[in-house]
Design an enzyme around this catalytic site. Structure first.
Site, PDB file in Angstrom:
ATOM      1  CG  HIS A 246       6.489 -12.544  60.142  1.00  0.00           C
ATOM      2  ND1 HIS A 246       5.378 -12.739  59.355  1.00  0.00           N
ATOM      3  CD2 HIS A 246       7.021 -11.354  59.750  1.00  0.00           C
ATOM      4  CE1 HIS A 246       5.261 -11.729  58.507  1.00  0.00           C
ATOM      5  NE2 HIS A 246       6.248 -10.876  58.734  1.00  0.00           N
TER       6      HIS A 246
ATOM      7  CE  LYS B   8      40.481  -5.944  82.683  1.00  0.00           C
ATOM      8  NZ  LYS B   8      39.301  -5.226  83.171  1.00  0.00           N
TER       9      LYS B   8
ATOM     10  CE  LYS C  60      34.205 -16.745  85.137  1.00  0.00           C
ATOM     11  NZ  LYS C  60      35.131 -15.618  85.226  1.00  0.00           N
TER      12      LYS C  60
ATOM     13  CD  GLU D 210      29.231  -9.867  82.698  1.00  0.00           C
ATOM     14  OE1 GLU D 210      29.637 -10.983  83.040  1.00  0.00           O
ATOM     15  OE2 GLU D 210      29.666  -9.272  81.698  1.00  0.00           O
TER      16      GLU D 210
ATOM     17  CD  GLU E 265      34.449 -20.358  79.363  1.00  0.00           C
ATOM     18  OE1 GLU E 265      35.463 -19.823  79.895  1.00  0.00           O
ATOM     19  OE2 GLU E 265      33.350 -20.452  79.932  1.00  0.00           O
TER      20      GLU E 265
ATOM     21  N   GLY F 193      35.379  -5.603  80.800  1.00  0.00           N
ATOM     22  CA  GLY F 193      35.231  -6.469  79.614  1.00  0.00           C
ATOM     23  C   GLY F 193      34.110  -6.007  78.692  1.00  0.00           C
ATOM     24  NE  ARG F 194      29.133  -5.158  82.675  1.00  0.00           N
ATOM     25  CZ  ARG F 194      29.823  -5.642  83.695  1.00  0.00           C
ATOM     26  NH1 ARG F 194      30.663  -6.647  83.510  1.00  0.00           N
ATOM     27  NH2 ARG F 194      29.697  -5.150  84.904  1.00  0.00           N
TER      28      ARG F 194
HETATM   29  C1  G6Q Z   1      32.732  -8.480  81.151  1.00  0.00           C
HETATM   30  C2  G6Q Z   1      33.210  -9.619  81.917  1.00  0.00           C
HETATM   31  C3  G6Q Z   1      33.416 -10.875  81.112  1.00  0.00           C
HETATM   32  C4  G6Q Z   1      34.786 -11.005  80.464  1.00  0.00           C
HETATM   33  C5  G6Q Z   1      34.988 -12.453  80.008  1.00  0.00           C
HETATM   34  C6  G6Q Z   1      36.302 -12.658  79.315  1.00  0.00           C
HETATM   35  O1  G6Q Z   1      32.524  -7.387  81.613  1.00  0.00           O
HETATM   36  O2  G6Q Z   1      34.303  -9.239  82.652  1.00  0.00           O
HETATM   37  O3  G6Q Z   1      32.435 -11.083  80.125  1.00  0.00           O
HETATM   38  O4  G6Q Z   1      34.905 -10.120  79.400  1.00  0.00           O
HETATM   39  O5  G6Q Z   1      34.874 -13.293  81.108  1.00  0.00           O
HETATM   40  O6  G6Q Z   1      37.355 -12.356  80.169  1.00  0.00           O
HETATM   41  P1  G6Q Z   1      38.817 -12.263  79.623  1.00  0.00           P
HETATM   42  O7  G6Q Z   1      38.891 -11.147  78.648  1.00  0.00           O
HETATM   43  O8  G6Q Z   1      39.698 -12.037  80.817  1.00  0.00           O
HETATM   44  O9  G6Q Z   1      39.117 -13.577  78.951  1.00  0.00           O
END
Ligand code: G6Q
Length: 545
Positions: A388, A210, A508, A357, A216, A271-272
């Site tokens: 199991h 986003k 972070k 989250e 990462e 994001g989620r």
């Molecule tokens: C989800 C969070 C988080 C996000 C990641 C990736 O609700 O906001 O998990 O999706 O940190 O972020 P970017 O899409 O900006 O790389």
């Protein structure tokens, strides 16, 4: 207290629930079932094709009545409507929360800040569909003119877990001519193992971020670029082998990706909650635009149900309230999610982010620390594998763990009697958890006296069972939306903001400080606590020494 709104725990209905729980704590599910031969009927609901049995829970009609009254008092129906309308309910970020708009039909309209947001949603979906078709049909070629044989999504968190889960869940519907892989971890192993047997000339990377600034993802994207160009040479090749899913045009261009190959979304998609936005591009290439559309229809069906059904017939609201009941009144710390379907193997991991989250919060929307438990820990594994390993604790341990069992009537891969055996186990587990085995029953089976305590099952362990006809794209959409709205319901009950995630920030920031300390050629002066200083020194000795 600055606010005039009474503290949740001071409300008479909360108190009534506390007292009610104290009485129910001594009641056995066996007795509840004996007292009402139609209990299963009274405590089950079919919503948009998902059948849900919640009769094996430690609750009565009175419990649900109290929970629903409290939900009404806390304006749950109004808050649901506010979310769907696009009110800025993510108050700490000043954003609307409109993942429901991502699956609204083309004919809908929804005005946000003076713009109808539904047409742009469908423009992006159309562009995605066109692109997915070109890759699937071999029209989109790599730099050297070869067909794309592998699609690798690079993203993390919300930009990874949804696409991975949906791809795994719907693998049976995917194009098996193309290999789909996912890189998320900054650990170089993830990159190495995912790409080691791929040919750059036939690989397409989707950089899903986003913000397009996530450490990462950008580190892995840079490695992917280098890996690709090491073989293809010409930086112009990036155009054929990289596309972006992002809201950040400037950074996408800087990376060398043609903005024509950028698929956007909006700040009102968390994001989620982004699986059905352009973040689902890998999923769409895998299963095709039609199946993706079916998935969106599934989401939308559950959205409409959540928006319109009265609370006592509203599946996400009811399951949310039941979860709230266990967290806040029974002190249950966790929820086990147990899909009886191998394709849902990543579903618990996906739900972990969605639930934890969202509702892992310790202050209310007004910033007041809560004096009750909020979001539980979600965890789980597909059945029967879990049986199991950790089910022992579920049956005979000292902890009360509400369980969500998820199963399907019709198997995707019928093979002999596998599916009957699978589902027999699913139902048997819910039965054993609820009703257990008394010492008398154990004795009647001839179990020696000294083993009776070990071979007795206390029962009274709660579970929900969700039974759907078949795992299809549409069903998956319904299931995911069910949990999204369950999370929303609980957030409203606890008065927290389910849509921010400030808790991920501190680590972070601290990592950014430590990175140069690990890389410095000379021993840096460290100003952390003694533990962190020591770990950094040891690491440097081990790595560089
Ligand atoms: C989800 C969070 C988080 C996000 C990641 C990736 O609700 O906001 O998990 O999706 O940190 O972020 P970017 O899409 O900006 O790389």
């Amino acid at each position: 207290m600055t606010s005039e709104i009474p503290l949740l725990t001071e409300r008479p209905l909360w108190q009534a629930l506390v007292e009610h729980q104290a009485k129910l704590a001594h009641v056995q599910l066996r007795d509840l079932f004996a007292a009402d031969p139609r209990r299963a009927e009274h405590f089950s609901l079919e919503a948009v094709g998902l059948f849900c049995d919640y009769s094996k829970h430690r609750l009565t009609a009175h419990t649900l009545g109290l929970l629903i009254s409290l939900a009404e008092e806390l304006a749950l129906p109004q808050q649901i409507a506010a979310m769907f309308r696009g009110e800025k309910i993510n108050t700490t970020e000043g954003r609307a929360v409109l993942h429901t708009a991502l699956r609204a039909p083309r004919t809908d309209s929804l005005w946000l800040d003076g713009e109808d947001i539904i047409p742009p949603v469908h423009q992006v979906l159309d562009r995605m569909a066109n692109f997915a078709r070109r890759v699937r049909e071999g029209e989109w070629l790599g730099y050297t003119g070869r067909r794309i044989k592998a699609v690798v999504n690079i993203g993390i968190g919300g930009s990874d877990l949804g696409p991975v889960m949906a791809y795994e869940a719907l693998k049976a519907y995917s194009d098996r001519q193309i290999e789909f892989r996912f890189i998320s971890n900054i650990d170089g192993t993830d990159f190495y193992e995912t790409t080691r047997d791929l040919d750059p000339a036939e690989t397409l990377f989707i950089i899903s971020s986003k913000t397009f600034t996530t450490l990462e993802t950008m580190t892995n994207a840079a490695s992917a670029r280098a890996w690709c160009l090491a073989q293809l040479g010409d930086p112009a090749a990036v155009r054929q082998h990289f596309v972006a899913v992002s809201t950040n045009r400037a950074e996408v261009t800087k990376f060398g990706i043609d903005t024509e190959n950028q698929f956007g979304f909006w700040d009102w998609v968390g994001g989620r909650y982004s699986l059905d936005s352009a973040i689902g591009l890998a999923t769409m290439i895998a299963i095709g635009p039609d199946h993706f559309q079916d998935m969106l229809q599934g989401f939308h069906a559950m959205d409409r149900h959540f928006l319109h059904a009265p609370l006592n017939r509203n599946l996400p609201a009811l399951l949310g309230l039941i979860g709230f009941w266990y967290s806040s009144f029974w002190n249950c710390q966790t929820v086990a999610v147990l899909p009886y379907d191998q394709y849902l193997k990543r579903f618990p991991a996906y739900l972990q982010q969605l639930t934890m989250e969202s509702n892992g919060k310790r202050v209310t929307k007004a910033g007041v620390p809560v004096n009750y438990e909020t979001g539980p820990i979600f965890w789980g594994e597909p059945g029967t594998n879990g049986q199991h390993s950790f089910y022992q604790l579920l049956h005979q341990g000292t902890k009360l763990v509400p369980c969500d069992f998820i199963g399907f009537c019709d198997p995707i891969n019928p093979r002999g009697d596998h599916h009957d055996l699978l589902m027999a186990n699913c139902f048997a587990q819910t039965e054993a958890l609820a009703f257990g085995k008394t010492p008398e029953e154990a004795q009647a089976e001839g179990i020696p006296a000294h083993l009776i305590p070990h071979r007795t099952f206390p029962g009274n362990r709660p579970s929900t069972t969700i039974l759907a006809p078949k795992l299809t794209p549409e069903t998956l959409g319904k299931l995911v939306a069910l949990y999204e709205h369950l999370v929303f319901t609980q957030g409203v009950m606890w008065g927290i903001n389910s849509f921010d995630q400030w808790g991920v920030e501190l680590g972070k920031v601290l990592a950014m400080r430590i990175i140069p300390e690990l890389k410095a050629p000379q021993e840096p002066t460290l100003h952390h606590d003694s533990s962190t200083n020591n770990l950094i020194r040891r690491y440097r000795q081990g790595r560089l020494g």
